[in-house]
Design a protein around this motif. Structure first.
Motif, PDB file in Angstrom:
ATOM      1  N   TYR A   1       2.067   4.574   2.073  1.00  0.00           N
ATOM      2  CA  TYR A   1       2.181   4.887   3.508  1.00  0.00           C
ATOM      3  C   TYR A   1       2.417   6.383   3.666  1.00  0.00           C
ATOM      4  O   TYR A   1       3.130   6.988   2.864  1.00  0.00           O
TER       5      TYR A   1
ATOM      6  N   ASN B   1       0.862  -1.191   0.000  1.00  0.00           N
ATOM      7  CA  ASN B   1       0.000   0.000   0.000  1.00  0.00           C
ATOM      8  C   ASN B   1       0.895   1.236   0.000  1.00  0.00           C
ATOM      9  O   ASN B   1       2.099   1.124   0.213  1.00  0.00           O
TER      10      ASN B   1
ATOM     11  N   ASN C   1       0.363   3.075   7.434  1.00  0.00           N
ATOM     12  CA  ASN C   1      -0.523   2.533   6.418  1.00  0.00           C
ATOM     13  C   ASN C   1      -1.947   3.053   6.627  1.00  0.00           C
ATOM     14  O   ASN C   1      -2.771   2.399   7.271  1.00  0.00           O
TER      15      ASN C   1
END
Ligand SMILES: COc1ccc(CNS(=O)(=O)c2ccc(S(N)(=O)=O)s2)cc1
Ligand SMILES: [Zn+2]
Length: 262
Positions: free
Chosen positions: A89, A87, A125
């Motif tokens: 961050y 993902n 995250n």
């Protein structure tokens, strides 16, 4: 769920550095020694993408462990993506660890060699977790970029930070710092190592994907000395210089350090 912070207070602490030496059941603690020849090249690792908005910079403060430059992490304006990450961050803060002398100071070592200091850029995250505090407790909650500092030429980008340090000499002092682009602290080489680890200060949670840049940045002696004039102590207390604020090396256990380069 990971170790809860309140269960850490009865553990033996490192004298210079009020951080428990061991975490019960800890299997992925940081920092570690990175043995170059034992790291494994992973061709599937992507280049790390960094996009910071200098206007998200908020302030510098001395938290009694280090000095932190904190960022507005209420939106996705300063983020990292790619690398080993699934993902994007969000940047929350960066800080440093350093020694009383140039022979040591970094948290990670490379082939058992210490650098005089190490920069940590802390990201969380926000795609998966609603708050930083929750992300800190989850295995994929944080991503920290580590950059080694070595003695060499004066670093002009760092100097703007160094000039502000006298204003945060004492613990719990803060000053506004409203424009700074941490990308200027990145080495030019894209190569990095990565491994699954932990925070190196309480709560020591095993929530960090570490991304350690292979190439150090250069700073000069005066800039390192500026770090060393900070204090662990508050104004009015007996002065204790802020030096050697690094945690001892932790066992690698069942981990492999991957490299983005051959
Ligand atoms: C529960 O609320 C919390 C939880 C945790 C913190 C600690 N701050 S932190 O997570 O940014 C870091 C601590 C140590 C870091 S290192 N040296 O590994 O990069 S990063 C603050 C508030
Ligand atoms: Zn750190």
């Amino acid at each position: 769920r990971l170790t809860s912070p309140d269960s850490l207070h009865h553990l033996p602490v490192h004298p210079l550095w009020q951080s428990p030496l061991t975490i019960p059941g800890g299997t992925r603690q940081s920092p570690i020694n990175i043995q170059w020849r034992d790291s494994v090249y992973d061709p599937f690792l992507k280049p790390l993408k960094i996009s910071y908005d200098p206007a998200t910079c908020l302030h510098i403060w001395n938290n009694g462990y280090s000095f932190l430059v904190e960022f507005d992490d209420s939106t996705d304006r300063s983020i990292i993506d790619g690398g080993p990450l699934e993902n994007q961050y969000r940047l929350k803060q960066f800080h440093f660890h350093w020694g009383a002398i140039n022979d040591w100071g970094s948290e990670h070592t490379v082939d058992c060699k210490f650098y005089p200091a190490e920069l940590h850029l802390v990201h969380w995250n926000a795609v998966v977790y609603p708050t930083f505090e929750e992300a800190v407790m989850e295995g994929d909650g944080l991503a920290v970029i580590g950059v080694f500092l070595k003695l060499g030429a004066r670093h002009e980008g760092l100097q703007t930070l160094v000039d502000a340090l006298p204003a945060v000499k004492h613990k719990d002092t803060v000053i506004e710092f409203d424009v700074f682009d941490p990308s200027c602290l990145m080495p030019s080489c894209p190569d990095y190592w990565t491994y699954a680890g932990s925070l190196t200060t309480p709560p020591l949670t095993e929530s960090v994907t570490w991304i350690i840049k292979k190439q150090p940045i250069e700073v000069d002696e005066d800039q390192l000395e500026a770090f060393r004039m900070l204090l662990f102590t508050s104004d009015g207390e007996e002065e204790k210089r802020m030096v050697d604020n690094f945690r001892p090396l932790q066992p690698l256990m069942n981990r492999t350090v991957r490299s983005s380069f051959q």
